[in-house]
Design a protein around this motif. Sequence first.
Motif, PDB file in Angstrom:
ATOM      1  N   ASP A 221       0.909  -1.330   0.108  1.00 10.73           N
ATOM      2  CA  ASP A 221       0.139  -0.025  -0.061  1.00 10.73           C
ATOM      3  C   ASP A 221       0.836   1.172   0.028  1.00 10.73           C
ATOM      4  O   ASP A 221       0.777   2.210   0.836  1.00 10.73           O
ATOM      5  N   ASP A 296       8.205   5.132   5.791  1.00  9.83           N
ATOM      6  CA  ASP A 296       6.805   5.031   5.678  1.00  9.83           C
ATOM      7  C   ASP A 296       6.348   3.501   5.475  1.00  9.83           C
ATOM      8  O   ASP A 296       5.194   3.095   5.995  1.00  9.83           O
ATOM      9  N   ARG A 297       7.099   2.880   4.651  1.00 10.05           N
ATOM     10  CA  ARG A 297       6.913   1.529   4.290  1.00 10.05           C
ATOM     11  C   ARG A 297       7.973   0.715   4.107  1.00 10.05           C
ATOM     12  O   ARG A 297       9.267   1.363   3.771  1.00 10.05           O
ATOM     13  N   GLY A 346       3.234   4.204  12.754  1.00 10.37           N
ATOM     14  CA  GLY A 346       2.257   4.638  12.035  1.00 10.37           C
ATOM     15  C   GLY A 346       2.353   3.911  10.568  1.00 10.37           C
ATOM     16  O   GLY A 346       1.615   3.955   9.643  1.00 10.37           O
ATOM     17  N   GLY A 347       3.513   3.466  10.275  1.00  7.21           N
ATOM     18  CA  GLY A 347       4.032   3.109   9.151  1.00  7.21           C
ATOM     19  C   GLY A 347       3.693   1.451   8.755  1.00  7.21           C
ATOM     20  O   GLY A 347       3.175   0.801   9.865  1.00  7.21           O
ATOM     21  N   LYS A 348       3.720   0.929   7.657  1.00  8.96           N
ATOM     22  CA  LYS A 348       3.424  -0.468   7.330  1.00  8.96           C
ATOM     23  C   LYS A 348       4.516  -1.160   6.824  1.00  8.96           C
ATOM     24  O   LYS A 348       5.515  -0.698   6.149  1.00  8.96           O
ATOM     25  N   PHE A 377       3.878  -3.616  17.018  1.00  7.91           N
ATOM     26  CA  PHE A 377       3.571  -3.953  15.865  1.00  7.91           C
ATOM     27  C   PHE A 377       2.103  -4.713  15.708  1.00  7.91           C
ATOM     28  O   PHE A 377       1.783  -5.290  16.963  1.00  7.91           O
ATOM     29  N   ILE A 380      -2.004  -6.829  10.448  1.00 11.42           N
ATOM     30  CA  ILE A 380      -3.550  -6.432   9.796  1.00 11.42           C
ATOM     31  C   ILE A 380      -3.931  -7.593   8.919  1.00 11.42           C
ATOM     32  O   ILE A 380      -5.030  -7.579   9.108  1.00 11.42           O
ATOM     33  N   LEU A 399       0.869  -8.473   6.322  1.00 11.40           N
ATOM     34  CA  LEU A 399       0.785  -7.003   6.470  1.00 11.40           C
ATOM     35  C   LEU A 399       0.804  -6.392   7.870  1.00 11.40           C
ATOM     36  O   LEU A 399       0.078  -6.617   8.680  1.00 11.40           O
ATOM     37  N   GLU A 401       1.464  -3.217  10.797  1.00 15.53           N
ATOM     38  CA  GLU A 401       1.300  -1.886  11.183  1.00 15.53           C
ATOM     39  C   GLU A 401       2.115  -1.535  12.557  1.00 15.53           C
ATOM     40  O   GLU A 401       1.821  -2.377  13.386  1.00 15.53           O
ATOM     41  N   LYS A 402       3.022  -0.477  12.340  1.00 17.99           N
ATOM     42  CA  LYS A 402       3.634  -0.207  13.739  1.00 17.99           C
ATOM     43  C   LYS A 402       2.635   1.062  14.392  1.00 17.99           C
ATOM     44  O   LYS A 402       2.303   1.834  13.698  1.00 17.99           O
ATOM     45  N   LYS A 403       2.358   0.638  15.460  1.00 15.61           N
ATOM     46  CA  LYS A 403       1.291   1.492  16.070  1.00 15.61           C
ATOM     47  C   LYS A 403       2.063   3.015  16.386  1.00 15.61           C
ATOM     48  O   LYS A 403       3.080   3.320  16.679  1.00 15.61           O
TER      49      LYS A 403
END
Length: 405
Positions: A221, A296-297, A346-348, A377, A380, A399, A401-403
């Motif tokens: 994404d 970010d990713r 907030g990144g994935k 983490f 998802i 997938l 996600e980092k909180k």
Amino acid sequence: MKLHRNLVFAVIDALNLIFNEKEYADKVVQKVLRFDKRWGARDRGFIAETTYEMVRYKRLYAEIADVREPFSRPDLFRMWAVWAVLKGIALPDWKQIEPTPERRIKGKFDELSKIRKYREAVPDWIDELCEKSLGEKLWTAEIAKLNEPAEVILRTNTLKTTRESLRKALLDEGIVTEPIKGYPLALRLPERANVFVTESFKKGLFEVQDASSQLVAAMLDVKPGQRVVDTCAGAGGKSLHLAALMENKGQLIAMDIYGSKLKELKRRARRNGAHNIEPREIDSTKVFKKLYGSADRVLIDAPCTGLGVIRRNPDTKWKMQPEFLEKITKTQREILGSYSKILKPGGKMVYATCSIIPQENNDQVKSFLSSEEGTDFALISEKKIYASKSGFDGFYMALLEKKLV
């Protein structure tokens, strides 16, 4: 079918290099096909397809021929004779071909076909490991599918064209392709062809990439303008896909421990018109530690056993040893622990392998989430792709996600 001595001898030469010299099948086939410039497409096809099929079913053919490694040249001819008999090909009257008891070969084949490890030609340890990991029903279906030759699948390079425009361009070059439902950039070749000599390839309109593999970058994404890190980029198949999804905007750092692979990525990136890729060789831990908390990713396309792609690399079955699984799962844990730190809150992140066994896949993700590094983490979604169900390579992708702190 008329057999030509020089083509059969080329197959025997190839098998000697693969089985006895332990060279890689794809490299050997490329080498052998250069032996005689007069060989046409049909000749080259016979050599490549016969070699790969004999590598795929090495255990079955060796058992029927009653030969053991290391294989002498007469042994290899005996195995080839088994292949020919089972294909219904009349054996030539050559001195290299001993009198072959065709009825015994067919009888032995019928007998061994009832036993999966012979029928599908896998070492005992892989057969036992995968049955235990996947269950008998799934593993039986999976290995049968993984023994089928892989199709040629293309991924449209959206930096330069659309799938429909690519399809028309290839048709103008005499290559028929079909779209694949559920895979928006993929085109399948109903008949094999050398796509690398086309103008469309030279212009960078597509890459050869299995349909399952095309799902990995899409799962991440990415958005134009982001900082994205492909941590195990290799020669860059997924990096190129990510660059296209990012529309060449933002920064895409492609890292790998092998500089030679990154050189190949640079060459491919030029052809693809992917300008936002920045290759970085991991020659020390400083290379990735500098990036901690900045991306970010993050894509971790981890090194693995490759059990999901053995139809593309059938010699993997024979080269891999039982202790490799323990070694590679340790490496995967270390990579997850280190490279996950590159992601900012907030990144994935996507963790992916081309394996089908849980030890390398969901077990690794569970272990990571329960570790100190994985505390922030959350999982998802995940996909387990089996060749027997999808028709494409076996893959796993998760997938995470980092909180936000």
